[in-house]
Write a protein that holds these residues in place. Structure first.
Motif, PDB file in Angstrom:
ATOM      1  N   ALA A   1       0.838  -1.210   0.000  1.00 26.50           N
ATOM      2  CA  ALA A   1       0.000   0.000   0.000  1.00 26.50           C
ATOM      3  C   ALA A   1       0.870   1.255   0.000  1.00 26.50           C
ATOM      4  O   ALA A   1       0.605   2.208  -0.753  1.00 26.50           O
ATOM      5  CB  ALA A   1      -0.930  -0.015   1.206  1.00 26.50           C
ATOM      6  N   VAL A   2       1.919   1.267   0.814  1.00 30.79           N
ATOM      7  CA  VAL A   2       2.815   2.428   0.861  1.00 30.79           C
ATOM      8  C   VAL A   2       3.513   2.612  -0.489  1.00 30.79           C
ATOM      9  O   VAL A   2       3.629   3.733  -0.994  1.00 30.79           O
ATOM     10  CB  VAL A   2       3.843   2.266   2.010  1.00 30.79           C
ATOM     11  N   TYR A   3       3.980   1.520  -1.086  1.00 33.90           N
ATOM     12  CA  TYR A   3       4.645   1.585  -2.390  1.00 33.90           C
ATOM     13  C   TYR A   3       3.698   2.129  -3.459  1.00 33.90           C
ATOM     14  O   TYR A   3       4.071   2.977  -4.269  1.00 33.90           O
ATOM     15  CB  TYR A   3       5.148   0.195  -2.776  1.00 33.90           C
ATOM     16  N   THR A   4       2.457   1.657  -3.474  1.00 34.38           N
ATOM     17  CA  THR A   4       1.479   2.097  -4.458  1.00 34.38           C
ATOM     18  C   THR A   4       1.179   3.598  -4.298  1.00 34.38           C
ATOM     19  O   THR A   4       1.112   4.335  -5.285  1.00 34.38           O
ATOM     20  CB  THR A   4       0.176   1.288  -4.327  1.00 34.38           C
ATOM     21  N   ILE A   5       1.005   4.045  -3.075  1.00 31.64           N
ATOM     22  CA  ILE A   5       0.727   5.457  -2.820  1.00 31.64           C
ATOM     23  C   ILE A   5       1.915   6.314  -3.243  1.00 31.64           C
ATOM     24  O   ILE A   5       1.750   7.374  -3.867  1.00 31.64           O
ATOM     25  CB  ILE A   5       0.375   5.684  -1.335  1.00 31.64           C
ATOM     26  N   ALA A   6       3.131   5.869  -2.935  1.00 34.73           N
ATOM     27  CA  ALA A   6       4.327   6.625  -3.315  1.00 34.73           C
ATOM     28  C   ALA A   6       4.453   6.730  -4.832  1.00 34.73           C
ATOM     29  O   ALA A   6       4.814   7.786  -5.368  1.00 34.73           O
ATOM     30  CB  ALA A   6       5.568   5.972  -2.720  1.00 34.73           C
ATOM     31  N   GLN A   7       4.139   5.666  -5.559  1.00 35.69           N
ATOM     32  CA  GLN A   7       4.198   5.703  -7.022  1.00 35.69           C
ATOM     33  C   GLN A   7       3.140   6.645  -7.596  1.00 35.69           C
ATOM     34  O   GLN A   7       3.400   7.377  -8.556  1.00 35.69           O
ATOM     35  CB  GLN A   7       4.022   4.291  -7.593  1.00 35.69           C
ATOM     36  N   ASP A   8       1.941   6.658  -7.025  1.00 35.90           N
ATOM     37  CA  ASP A   8       0.888   7.571  -7.490  1.00 35.90           C
ATOM     38  C   ASP A   8       1.272   9.024  -7.253  1.00 35.90           C
ATOM     39  O   ASP A   8       1.089   9.875  -8.128  1.00 35.90           O
ATOM     40  CB  ASP A   8      -0.439   7.267  -6.785  1.00 35.90           C
ATOM     41  N   VAL A   9       1.806   9.303  -6.079  1.00 38.49           N
ATOM     42  CA  VAL A   9       2.235  10.674  -5.774  1.00 38.49           C
ATOM     43  C   VAL A   9       3.348  11.091  -6.720  1.00 38.49           C
ATOM     44  O   VAL A   9       3.358  12.211  -7.244  1.00 38.49           O
ATOM     45  CB  VAL A   9       2.679  10.789  -4.297  1.00 38.49           C
ATOM     46  N   SER A  10       4.279  10.197  -6.976  1.00 38.67           N
ATOM     47  CA  SER A  10       5.389  10.494  -7.877  1.00 38.67           C
ATOM     48  C   SER A  10       4.900  10.778  -9.295  1.00 38.67           C
ATOM     49  O   SER A  10       5.335  11.753  -9.919  1.00 38.67           O
ATOM     50  CB  SER A  10       6.363   9.321  -7.889  1.00 38.67           C
ATOM     51  N   SER A  11       4.004   9.968  -9.807  1.00 41.01           N
ATOM     52  CA  SER A  11       3.523  10.180 -11.175  1.00 41.01           C
ATOM     53  C   SER A  11       2.680  11.452 -11.276  1.00 41.01           C
ATOM     54  O   SER A  11       2.774  12.184 -12.265  1.00 41.01           O
ATOM     55  CB  SER A  11       2.737   8.969 -11.666  1.00 41.01           C
ATOM     56  N   ASN A  12       1.861  11.744 -10.263  1.00 40.74           N
ATOM     57  CA  ASN A  12       1.068  12.980 -10.281  1.00 40.74           C
ATOM     58  C   ASN A  12       1.958  14.211 -10.214  1.00 40.74           C
ATOM     59  O   ASN A  12       1.729  15.200 -10.913  1.00 40.74           O
ATOM     60  CB  ASN A  12       0.069  12.991  -9.122  1.00 40.74           C
ATOM     61  N   THR A  13       2.987  14.154  -9.369  1.00 42.89           N
ATOM     62  CA  THR A  13       3.909  15.277  -9.258  1.00 42.89           C
ATOM     63  C   THR A  13       4.669  15.478 -10.555  1.00 42.89           C
ATOM     64  O   THR A  13       4.851  16.605 -11.013  1.00 42.89           O
ATOM     65  CB  THR A  13       4.899  15.046  -8.096  1.00 42.89           C
ATOM     66  N   ARG A  14       5.106  14.403 -11.161  1.00 49.46           N
ATOM     67  CA  ARG A  14       5.831  14.485 -12.433  1.00 49.46           C
ATOM     68  C   ARG A  14       4.948  15.112 -13.510  1.00 49.46           C
ATOM     69  O   ARG A  14       5.391  15.962 -14.279  1.00 49.46           O
ATOM     70  CB  ARG A  14       6.298  13.105 -12.859  1.00 49.46           C
ATOM     71  N   ALA A  15       3.683  14.713 -13.564  1.00 46.90           N
ATOM     72  CA  ALA A  15       2.767  15.260 -14.570  1.00 46.90           C
ATOM     73  C   ALA A  15       2.543  16.752 -14.359  1.00 46.90           C
ATOM     74  O   ALA A  15       2.539  17.531 -15.313  1.00 46.90           O
ATOM     75  CB  ALA A  15       1.441  14.518 -14.528  1.00 46.90           C
ATOM     76  N   LYS A  16       2.385  17.166 -13.112  1.00 45.18           N
ATOM     77  CA  LYS A  16       2.178  18.593 -12.832  1.00 45.18           C
ATOM     78  C   LYS A  16       3.420  19.406 -13.153  1.00 45.18           C
ATOM     79  O   LYS A  16       3.330  20.527 -13.665  1.00 45.18           O
ATOM     80  CB  LYS A  16       1.796  18.796 -11.371  1.00 45.18           C
ATOM     81  N   MET A  17       4.596  18.860 -12.872  1.00 46.75           N
ATOM     82  CA  MET A  17       5.830  19.587 -13.160  1.00 46.75           C
ATOM     83  C   MET A  17       6.079  19.671 -14.665  1.00 46.75           C
ATOM     84  O   MET A  17       6.600  20.673 -15.152  1.00 46.75           O
ATOM     85  CB  MET A  17       7.019  18.908 -12.464  1.00 46.75           C
ATOM     86  N   GLU A  18       5.702  18.645 -15.406  1.00 51.76           N
ATOM     87  CA  GLU A  18       5.871  18.689 -16.858  1.00 51.76           C
ATOM     88  C   GLU A  18       4.950  19.725 -17.488  1.00 51.76           C
ATOM     89  O   GLU A  18       5.286  20.302 -18.512  1.00 51.76           O
ATOM     90  CB  GLU A  18       5.636  17.307 -17.464  1.00 51.76           C
TER      91      GLU A  18
ATOM     92  N   ARG B   1       4.480  22.508 -16.235  1.00 51.91           N
ATOM     93  CA  ARG B   1       5.199  23.763 -15.992  1.00 51.91           C
ATOM     94  C   ARG B   1       6.580  23.753 -16.644  1.00 51.91           C
ATOM     95  O   ARG B   1       7.462  24.510 -16.266  1.00 51.91           O
ATOM     96  CB  ARG B   1       5.348  23.981 -14.492  1.00 51.91           C
ATOM     97  N   ASN B   2       6.763  22.874 -17.625  1.00 56.81           N
ATOM     98  CA  ASN B   2       7.986  22.773 -18.416  1.00 56.81           C
ATOM     99  C   ASN B   2       9.203  22.365 -17.595  1.00 56.81           C
ATOM    100  O   ASN B   2      10.313  22.819 -17.846  1.00 56.81           O
ATOM    101  CB  ASN B   2       8.261  24.081 -19.157  1.00 56.81           C
TER     102      ASN B   2
ATOM    103  N   MET C   1      17.384  17.062 -13.698  1.00 54.24           N
ATOM    104  CA  MET C   1      16.196  17.862 -13.975  1.00 54.24           C
ATOM    105  C   MET C   1      16.475  18.783 -15.151  1.00 54.24           C
ATOM    106  O   MET C   1      17.537  19.383 -15.248  1.00 54.24           O
ATOM    107  CB  MET C   1      15.841  18.685 -12.735  1.00 54.24           C
ATOM    108  N   LYS C   2      15.501  18.909 -16.048  1.00 58.95           N
ATOM    109  CA  LYS C   2      15.618  19.804 -17.191  1.00 58.95           C
ATOM    110  C   LYS C   2      14.497  20.827 -17.116  1.00 58.95           C
ATOM    111  O   LYS C   2      13.335  20.480 -16.939  1.00 58.95           O
ATOM    112  CB  LYS C   2      15.506  19.028 -18.495  1.00 58.95           C
ATOM    113  N   VAL C   3      14.872  22.081 -17.254  1.00 63.62           N
ATOM    114  CA  VAL C   3      13.894  23.167 -17.249  1.00 63.62           C
ATOM    115  C   VAL C   3      13.896  23.775 -18.635  1.00 63.62           C
ATOM    116  O   VAL C   3      14.928  24.208 -19.125  1.00 63.62           O
ATOM    117  CB  VAL C   3      14.249  24.244 -16.197  1.00 63.62           C
TER     118      VAL C   3
END
Length: 103
Positions: free
Chosen positions: A24-41, A43-44, A52-54
């Protein structure tokens, strides 16, 4: 023989419980990671193995000038100069009133 099976069953239940919590912890961490990555992308900003590439979002010159002009107009409209008198326009007052005040 029954006495030796009970601790084995308890051990298996504890291992199963810890593995379920870990999953459960692993699954939650992967979801948070993918959501954060999508939001950061959005914002370029992108993350890769190299780091990290800006990237810079392109703006046309016209868009830049429009935004700058909009800010200047908003600032001008929201300011007041109590003692300011323009030489170019009279801000609604007639020239005769100014002549009377000067005398």
């Amino acid at each position: 023989m029954a006495n030796s099976i009970i601790p084995l069953i308890i051990l298996l239940l504890v291992v199963a419980l810890f593995s379920a919590i870990g999953f459960a912890v692993y699954t939650i961490a992967q979801d948070v990671s993918s959501n954060t990555r999508a939001k950061m992308e959005k914002r370029n900003i992108s993350f890769s193995k190299e780091g990290m590439k800006v990237s810079v979002k392109e703006k046309r010159d016209e868009e830049y000038k429009d935004q700058t002009q909009s800010v200047l107009v908003k600032v001008w409209n929201n300011t007041s100069f109590p003692a300011y008198k323009s030489r170019l326009w009279d801000n609604g007052a007639s020239g005769k009133e100014d002549d009377v005040k000067r005398r």
